[in-house]
Design a protein around this motif. Structure first.
Motif, PDB file in Angstrom:
ATOM      1  N   ARG A  35      65.045  13.931  32.606  1.00  0.00           N
ATOM      2  CA  ARG A  35      65.879  14.717  31.686  1.00  0.00           C
ATOM      3  C   ARG A  35      66.749  15.719  32.434  1.00  0.00           C
ATOM      4  O   ARG A  35      67.923  15.916  32.097  1.00  0.00           O
ATOM      5  CB  ARG A  35      64.989  15.416  30.651  1.00  0.00           C
ATOM      6  N   PHE A  59      60.622  30.395  37.911  1.00  0.00           N
ATOM      7  CA  PHE A  59      60.749  29.959  36.517  1.00  0.00           C
ATOM      8  C   PHE A  59      60.297  28.512  36.360  1.00  0.00           C
ATOM      9  O   PHE A  59      59.516  28.194  35.458  1.00  0.00           O
ATOM     10  CB  PHE A  59      62.196  30.103  36.011  1.00  0.00           C
ATOM     11  N   ARG A  85      63.633  30.040  23.693  1.00  0.00           N
ATOM     12  CA  ARG A  85      62.963  29.077  24.576  1.00  0.00           C
ATOM     13  C   ARG A  85      61.924  28.267  23.812  1.00  0.00           C
ATOM     14  O   ARG A  85      61.762  27.063  24.029  1.00  0.00           O
ATOM     15  CB  ARG A  85      62.335  29.803  25.773  1.00  0.00           C
ATOM     16  N   VAL A  95      57.382  28.583  31.267  1.00  0.00           N
ATOM     17  CA  VAL A  95      58.757  28.460  30.763  1.00  0.00           C
ATOM     18  C   VAL A  95      58.877  28.970  29.327  1.00  0.00           C
ATOM     19  O   VAL A  95      59.928  29.470  28.930  1.00  0.00           O
ATOM     20  CB  VAL A  95      59.312  27.009  30.889  1.00  0.00           C
ATOM     21  N   VAL A 152      67.375  24.183  28.796  1.00  0.00           N
ATOM     22  CA  VAL A 152      67.290  22.748  29.124  1.00  0.00           C
ATOM     23  C   VAL A 152      65.906  22.425  29.714  1.00  0.00           C
ATOM     24  O   VAL A 152      65.279  21.423  29.346  1.00  0.00           O
ATOM     25  CB  VAL A 152      68.420  22.337  30.095  1.00  0.00           C
ATOM     26  N   VAL A 153      65.439  23.282  30.614  1.00  0.00           N
ATOM     27  CA  VAL A 153      64.099  23.074  31.188  1.00  0.00           C
ATOM     28  C   VAL A 153      63.060  23.068  30.066  1.00  0.00           C
ATOM     29  O   VAL A 153      62.179  22.198  30.019  1.00  0.00           O
ATOM     30  CB  VAL A 153      63.779  24.156  32.247  1.00  0.00           C
ATOM     31  N   CYS A 154      63.182  24.010  29.147  1.00  0.00           N
ATOM     32  CA  CYS A 154      62.218  24.079  28.035  1.00  0.00           C
ATOM     33  C   CYS A 154      62.265  22.806  27.193  1.00  0.00           C
ATOM     34  O   CYS A 154      61.218  22.267  26.809  1.00  0.00           O
ATOM     35  CB  CYS A 154      62.493  25.297  27.157  1.00  0.00           C
ATOM     36  N   GLU A 204      59.501  18.089  25.368  1.00  0.00           N
ATOM     37  CA  GLU A 204      59.424  16.688  24.959  1.00  0.00           C
ATOM     38  C   GLU A 204      58.406  15.920  25.805  1.00  0.00           C
ATOM     39  O   GLU A 204      57.617  15.120  25.279  1.00  0.00           O
ATOM     40  CB  GLU A 204      60.805  16.027  25.052  1.00  0.00           C
ATOM     41  N   ILE A 209      60.146  14.684  32.565  1.00  0.00           N
ATOM     42  CA  ILE A 209      60.785  15.981  32.810  1.00  0.00           C
ATOM     43  C   ILE A 209      61.934  15.818  33.806  1.00  0.00           C
ATOM     44  O   ILE A 209      63.083  16.195  33.534  1.00  0.00           O
ATOM     45  CB  ILE A 209      59.763  17.012  33.360  1.00  0.00           C
ATOM     46  N   GLU A 237      67.467  27.585  31.567  1.00  0.00           N
ATOM     47  CA  GLU A 237      66.116  27.793  31.030  1.00  0.00           C
ATOM     48  C   GLU A 237      65.876  26.966  29.769  1.00  0.00           C
ATOM     49  O   GLU A 237      64.805  26.372  29.598  1.00  0.00           O
ATOM     50  CB  GLU A 237      65.908  29.283  30.701  1.00  0.00           C
ATOM     51  N   ALA A 246      63.236  19.808  28.122  1.00  0.00           N
ATOM     52  CA  ALA A 246      62.708  18.683  28.914  1.00  0.00           C
ATOM     53  C   ALA A 246      61.188  18.740  29.010  1.00  0.00           C
ATOM     54  O   ALA A 246      60.492  17.732  28.826  1.00  0.00           O
ATOM     55  CB  ALA A 246      63.338  18.692  30.312  1.00  0.00           C
ATOM     56  N   VAL A 247      60.670  19.922  29.294  1.00  0.00           N
ATOM     57  CA  VAL A 247      59.216  20.070  29.440  1.00  0.00           C
ATOM     58  C   VAL A 247      58.535  19.898  28.076  1.00  0.00           C
ATOM     59  O   VAL A 247      57.475  19.280  27.973  1.00  0.00           O
ATOM     60  CB  VAL A 247      58.868  21.439  30.070  1.00  0.00           C
TER      61      VAL A 247
END
Lengths: 111, 193
Positions: B165, B42, A30, A18, A79-81, A86, B162, A77, A83-84
């Motif tokens: 969130r 992704f 990101r 990510v 938001v995923v970054c 933290e 994860i 992308e 979340a991952v």
């Protein structure tokens, strides 16, 4: 591979992908989302909520991020970054506390 | 979900799969399952692999224990979708609803082994405070949890921090109780792959 290493390796594969793989958002943005640090507004407010208390995210937060000129794929992308990123810091903080606690119990086994 | 692409942006094959699942299970595909199909290269492919390793990989914790950890972390995060999903899954795994309810209501009095009770408490502190001290960890070790068990629990905690969130940010839709039960049965049979 020890079981614990398999789990850590699986998370590392996700974080590497990510942060560094191909994406619609730039790798620089990101990385900032992942680190929850240094993003421009209004992305900074949304990603801080994602990292620190995602239950507080509202429709308005998402709408503001989209209105700032980012596509839905870019926001996905980032938001995923966030979340991952933290969650990886929580994992590392837990492992560091464990290492400190076990090193004192058994100094010869410190690693 | 809050982004239209997460509701509609799937290739035709994936939409067909969702329709088939809905037809044969009688329930819509939960948002937690849909999101891992969105641009899986992704996020979804690697997220599923990590979550499956944490939840179903080799561990001294039972599947029920790890599902309870997932529910507990989600409770601390106040993520309604994941609380319901993993309360249902832990309950089916343990075949004991009272124990799961008690653990999520009052950790001090719940019928749990001491290593599990103190591990849940530690995961709660880490998730709530976003930091942890060596003292917090010493209490878990003193209760009898092994370092390997603690590392395994931290992996579960990371996986659900994860997912929680994403569930809160994208507003995963709540399911009917029957659909959460069906989802729990699926997770116990097939895991997270």
């Amino acid at each position: 591979m020890p079981d614990d290493d398999r789990k850590r390796a699986a998370l590392r594969a996700l974080t590497d992908r990510v942060r560094n793989g191909k994406g619609e958002a730039s790798a620089e943005l990101r990385a900032l989302a992942f680190d929850n640090n240094g993003l421009p507004p209004p992305l900074d407010a949304l990603m801080a909520k994602v990292a620190e208390d995602a239950s507080q995210v509202t429709d308005t937060d998402l709408a503001a991020a989209l209105a700032s000129g980012h596509t839905e794929d870019q926001i996905f992308e980032l938001v995923v970054c966030a979340a991952v990123g933290e969650s990886t810091r929580l994992y590392d903080a837990g492992l560091a506390a464990l290492a400190e606690a076990t090193a004192e119990e058994n100094p010869a086994d410190a690693s | 979900m809050r982004l239209d692409v997460l509701n509609h942006g799937y290739p035709r094959r994936t939409k067909l799969l969702f329709a088939l699942i809905r037809r044969f299970s009688g329930h819509p595909v939960p948002d937690a399952a849909r999101i891992v199909f969105y641009r899986p290269d992704f996020y979804g492919d690697r997220a599923k692999h990590f979550t499956h390793e944490a939840m179903r990989g080799p561990s001294a914790w039972s599947v029920g224990d790890r599902e309870l950890m997932a529910a507990y972390v989600s409770k601390v995060n106040r993520t309604a979708f994941c609380i319901a999903a993993h309360t249902a899954t832990a309950t089916q795994a343990y075949q004991d609803a009272d124990r799961v309810t008690a653990a999520l209501t009052d950790l001090d009095t719940a019928d749990l082994t001491e290593p599990l009770r103190e591990t849940l408490r530690m995961l709660g502190t880490l998730t709530r405070e976003r930091t942890l001290t060596a003292d917090d960890m010493r209490k878990v070790l003193a209760a009898g949890a092994t370092p390997d068990q603690i590392r395994d629990a931290l992996a579960v905690c990371a996986a659900f921090n994860i997912t929680d969130r994403l569930a809160d940010t994208f507003a995963f839709a709540l399911l009917t109780p029957e659909a959460f039960q069906a989802g729990a049965t699926y997770l116990l049979k097939r895991g997270y792959r």
